[in-house]
Design an enzyme around this catalytic site. Structure first.
Site, mmCIF file in Angstrom:
data_model
loop_
_atom_site.group_PDB
_atom_site.id
_atom_site.type_symbol
_atom_site.label_atom_id
_atom_site.label_comp_id
_atom_site.label_asym_id
_atom_site.label_seq_id
_atom_site.Cartn_x
_atom_site.Cartn_y
_atom_site.Cartn_z
ATOM 1 N N GLN A 206 84.781 30.844 -81.336
ATOM 2 C CA GLN A 206 85.080 29.587 -80.647
ATOM 3 C C GLN A 206 85.217 29.817 -79.141
ATOM 4 O O GLN A 206 85.418 28.877 -78.388
ATOM 5 C CB GLN A 206 86.374 28.974 -81.207
ATOM 6 N N ARG B 161 93.587 23.864 -86.409
ATOM 7 C CA ARG B 161 93.271 22.505 -85.993
ATOM 8 C C ARG B 161 94.426 21.850 -85.240
ATOM 9 O O ARG B 161 94.848 20.731 -85.554
ATOM 10 C CB ARG B 161 92.881 21.642 -87.183
ATOM 11 N N CYS B 162 94.942 22.551 -84.272
ATOM 12 C CA CYS B 162 95.960 21.924 -83.421
ATOM 13 C C CYS B 162 96.005 22.678 -82.117
ATOM 14 O O CYS B 162 95.467 23.755 -81.993
ATOM 15 C CB CYS B 162 97.326 21.941 -84.085
ATOM 16 N N GLU C 148 92.291 17.004 -83.219
ATOM 17 C CA GLU C 148 93.398 17.685 -83.869
ATOM 18 C C GLU C 148 94.548 16.757 -84.209
ATOM 19 O O GLU C 148 95.352 17.053 -85.104
ATOM 20 C CB GLU C 148 93.848 18.847 -82.997
#
Ligand code: FES
Ligand code: FES
Lengths: 800, 165
Positions: A234, A381-382, A754
């Protein structure tokens, strides 16, 4: 040329359009290019020998049988990496991590040796043939036990180090203690408070589990001295810097390519031992080496999330106005501190824990601890640790409401930061950019007819024959995303800016290259929409490229919902540089002063004269053909955007559950999600992101758990046991929105992907607890599986 | 390891290759034939990313050996579009935003392709159950359901407009 304005606008497919995705054509025809699809001439395959024990000394490693197998090229251990000084590597959190276990193993499934072979079958056979002799050591998996004076020493390599990357270490298994807010004013608020509540809660260890696991293909060219690596990352540019620092190869000779990525969700931010090993193996053997972990390796060793033992306290007035917040966390980081947070923030943005509420005094402290578990601590996912923070504050507000007998919607409305208070500085020092929480809350309460739901619940509670318990969950969260301002945020010393380079071609099409990397978010679609609106070039002829460090400008990558807040801004500002130059060219072509021009969708026209104009297409040609004197030819720009602040998207989520009194099974009857992410670039993609985030939140709340037995054996590390919901369990989602633009972002956008994960998890817990609240329950820990809920019902005397 | 000759039809083409008997079909497709559309998400037959169509059935290709497919008629995602036109399920996933990272998509498409032959007009419930062998981590399935519904409509009432591959 003079088509109606509306038509010209629509032809661009710019900001606000639900443009169909550009990336889909290749994916629906099986033409994606993921890491495991990469094949290179002479490529070998790597597999990893892993520890079956959570804590043990390595007595002996016997490679002979493996090396004797036909098709096996090498077996490497820590001792082989030592001369290269690559047996340990720095982590993003300021710690070090063993690339291959050095004298002892500290978690089950730790990397002990690597095998390189002709194909993956031979490599797997050879892994079985490597003999490792261990001497077992006492295991500690609970962070509270780890802090006892006589606890086993997990990190012998740190012996005598009383100072860590984040301050003093007070115990051999202590990593850091990090604090934010003002302790004395928080303590004072509690000393005088007429009402206080306290609640302990555990946010269990989970895993992002993207459908594609991690892997890479490393290819070192000994003749040129160049290293090319395809990798599931990522953050490819950060990987390039780290690889260069580790290997000594100049950064200009390291090329990192993130091709198509099969989902990331935080799993693909870190630099894992497997990557380093594949790179080393390629350098040693002079041939390309592929490593792709299997699902069990993925769930066991790369990037867990959460594992926070939290204790919250609120002080309040009798009518529910919160006056103080105190939070203490014991954070289980596993055997190495490999969290992926901005360097100065060992607990990430956990201090967003005052939430959407105007709380005058607050303090939090987070204590990081080593245990015999896998390292990680990624943002699943945050934005960094925001999920944990939102969970804590939303649970606490419910607990307070329950104690005071105030409705949970009402108590939130009483404590919200009001619209007129923005920009608002929280007790922890965050400057919230914009918000209108009251309007959003009312919209949700009206949409679901909250009063009627409460009436129905009361009727059910009064009916002893009702087979179900009904619960209503409500969460009103604020996230902090878009890390971040480089004065506060860096990774290994590199500021967390992001970048964009745009080139407009002579014939009026364009290519944009970015420092971010899409993993399903649809950047190739949405980024082009931003440029289309900014420059009046149809998005159809705008190519977006990311992920190749040799062509893209440096950027920190995609995680923490930073693509739109940071890279999105870089795009807009790069485009505006081109726009400014285009204006000069247009003025020259039309023989007027720049001030006489006005911009209209896709062209500059002479003010008040529709017939005299130059479209962006005309200008592009002229830029390469007859630029005004003194202006360099060409039409391109680069922008590195260092955000002045974070962005603060928010949302109001409401969930209705029905719990079967006999079995504990929970049915999600309704889930209503209102999100405010500021300016909306592509509503179709936003909705898709929200569906996905809600589903991941549902998975975490209702079933995901990585647990360990006392010996440190990881339990539930395959898809047989680890909960990934199918289409059958997944609820149907209702989405809604309000729009409160960010005042400091060039487009007003805040980021969205998110929020649904962060916001939905406490909503499910809120609903479950709500169903049991009349029985005196204030909190139930996740995951809310039928079995665990049934046990709770049984304890309460509801189930048999 | 000694090899065995296998022959099968894949996407209408006759294929004959020597393989180790232990070779999984997914590895045979991806590594030997360069058909990398089907993906590996687990290798334990849970995720469905490797789903292909074998003799009229959806099969997780990580769960069967290449040698078991002797004489079989196999279709993979690469063979879905024909005559330069997307298949209705491909069009549905595109039009209804039924994919994000795309990793589950080839398996989803192949499952939807078979499901709509087993049940041309499924209810939402039937679609959810019929697709439940395929995991997606990105979409939350809501748009996948819509995509299958789109394809179902399209296959039952073939419209004239199509999407080029
Ligand atoms: S790879 Fe075959 S089912 Fe997951
Ligand atoms: S689109 Fe990513 S797993 Fe389904």
């Amino acid at each position: 040329m003079n088509a109606p304005l509306k038509e010209r606008e629509q032809a661009l497919m710019g900001i606000g359009e639900s443009r169909l995705r550009k990336e889909d054509a290749r994916f629906i025809q099986g033409k994606g290019n993921y890491v495991d699809d990469v094949k290179m001439p002479g490529m070998l395959h790597m597999d990893i020998v892993r520890s079956p024990l959570a804590h043990a000394r390595i007595k002996r490693i016997n490679k002979e049988a493996a090396l004797a197998m036909p098709g096996v090229h090498a077996v490497l251990t820590a001792d082989d990496l030592k001369p290269l000084k690559l047996h340990w590597m720095p982590t993003l959190a300021g710690d070090v991590q063993a690339v291959l276990a050095d004298e002892k193993v500290v978690f089950q499934m730790q990397e002990v040796a690597i095998v390189i072979a002709d194909d993956r079958y031979i490599a797997a056979d050879a892994v079985e043939a490597v003999e490792v002799e261990y001497e077992e050591l006492p295991v500690v998996i609970n962070p509270f036990d780890a802090l006892k004076p006589d606890a086993p020493v997990i990190r012998e390599d740190l012996a005598g180090k009383t100072e860590g990357a984040h301050g003093a270490r007070t115990h051999h298994n202590h990593i850091f203690t990090w604090e934010a807010g003002d302790k004395s004013s928080a303590d004072a608020a509690f000393a005088n408070a007429p009402v206080t509540v306290k609640q302990d809660m555990f946010y269990p260890r989970v895993h992002p589990c993207p459908l594609e696991t991690c892997g890479c293909v490393a290819s070192f060219d000994p003749v040129r001295g160049e290293l090319t690596t395809y990798i599931t990352s990522q953050a490819p540019h950060v990987v390039r810097t780290v690889v260069s620092m580790l290997s000594g190869i100049p950064e200009s000779k390291v090329r990192i390519i993130s091709p198509d990525i099969g989902g990331g969700f935080g799993n693909k931010v870190g630099v894992y031992p497997g990557y380093v090993c594949a790179i080393v193996a390629s350098i040693v053997l002079g041939r390309p080496v592929k490593w792709v972990e299997d699902r069990i390796e993925n769930l066991s060793s790369t990037a867990f999330a959460r594992d926070y033992h939290m204790s919250g306290e609120l002080a309040a007035t009798p009518d529910g106005k919160i006056t103080g917040l105190r939070v203490e966390v014991v954070a289980d980081h596993g055997a190495f501190d490999a969290c992926a947070d901005p360097t100065k923030f060992p607990a990430g943005m956990f201090h967003i824990v005052s939430g959407s509420y105007d709380i005058p005094a607050a303090h939090c402290s987070v204590k990081g601890v080593y245990t015999n578990k896998a390292p990680g601590g990624v943002a699943y996912r945050c934005s960094f640790r925001v999920t944990e923070a939102v969970y804590l504050i939303e649970r606490m507000v419910d607990v307070l409401a329950q104690k005071l007998g105030i409705d949970k919607a009402e108590i939130r409305a009483r404590n919200f930061i009001r619209k007129d208070q923005f920009p608002y500085t929280s007790a922890f020092g965050f400057e919230y950019d914009s918000g209108d929480y009251h309007t959003a809350l009312q919209k949700v309460l009206d949409a679901v007819d909250y009063k009627a739901l409460r009436a129905e619940q009361a009727a059910k509670r009064a009916d002893p024959n009702s087979p179900t318990l009904m619960g209503i969950g409500l969460v009103t969260f604020t996230e902090v995303v878009g890390a971040g301002p480089s004065k506060m945020c860096d990774i290994l010393g590199v500021g967390m800016f992001d970048s964009c380079e745009i080139r407009v071609h002579p014939t009026g099409s364009a290519i944009a290259r970015m420092g971010t990397i899409t993993q399903g978010q649809g950047h190739q679609t949405t980024y082009a929409q931003i440029i289309a609106t900014e420059l009046g070039i149809p998005s159809e002829v705008i190519q977006v490229e990311e992920g190749d460090t040799s062509t893209a400008p440096y950027g920190l990558g995609t995680y923490g919902s930073r693509s739109t807040p940071v890279a999105g801004a870089a795009i807009a500002l790069a485009a505006r540089k081109i726009h400014a130059k285009a204006r000069k060219i247009a003025a020259h072509l039309l023989e007027v002063a720049e001030g006489d021009l006005e911009w209209e969708v896709d062209r500059f026209k002479v003010r008040g004269d529709d017939s005299r104009f130059k479209t962006m297409k005309d200008i592009s040609w002229a830029a390469y053909n007859q630029p005004p004197e003194g202006l360099e030819p060409g039409l391109e720009a680069v922008h590195y955007y260092d955000p002045p602040n974070f962005t603060y998207p928010f949302g109001i989520y409401l969930c209705v559950v029905d719990i079967d009194k006999a079995t504990g099974e929970t049915k999600i009857r309704r889930f209503y999600a209102l999100d405010d992410c500021g300016t909306r670039i592509n509503p179709m993609i936003i909705d898709g992101q929200i569906h996905g985030g809600l589903t991941e939140g549902f998975a975490v709340a209702m079933g995901q758990l990585l647990s360990f037995d006392e010996q440190g054996n990881i339990q539930g590390n395959s898809l047989m046991d680890y909960f990934v919901p199918t289409a059958v369990e997944t609820p149907k989602w209702e989405t809604d929105y309000t729009v409160t633009p960010s005042p400091h972002h060039p487009l007003g956008a805040k980021g969205v992907a998110e929020s649904p994960h962060v916001g939905s998890i406490p909503t499910f817990t809120s609903a479950i607890v709500d169903a049991l609240s009349h029985l005196g329950v204030t909190h139930v820990d996740m995951p809310h599986t039928a079995y665990r809920t049934w046990k709770e019902l049984k304890r309460l005397g509801v189930a048999q | 390891m000694s090899k065995k000759l296998v022959s099968m039809t894949i996407n209408g083409n006759k294929v004959e290759e020597a393989v180790e008997p232990r070779t999984l079909l997914i590895h045979f497709l991806r590594e030997k034939l360069n058909l990398t559309g089907a993906h590996i998400g687990c290798e334990t037959s849970h995720c469905g990313a490797c789903t292909v169509d074998i003799d009229g059935e959806s099969v997780k290709s990580c769960t069967c050996l290449a040698v078991q497919c002797e004489g079989a008629d196999i279709k993979t995602v690469e063979g879905l579009a024909s005559g330069g036109v997307l298949h209705a399920v491909q069009e549905g996933f595109y039009k209804e935003h039924g994919l994000q990272c795309g990793f589950c998509t080839p398996g989803m498409l192949m499952r939807a392709y078979r499901l709509l032959q087993e049940n041309p007009d499924p209810t939402e419930e039937e679609i959810r159950v019929g697709m439940s062998g395929n995991l997606c981590r990105c979409t939350g399935y809501q748009n996948i359901v819509k995509a299958v519904q789109y394809a179902s409509r399209k296959l039952r009432e073939p419209a004239t407009d199509t999407v080029a591959a």
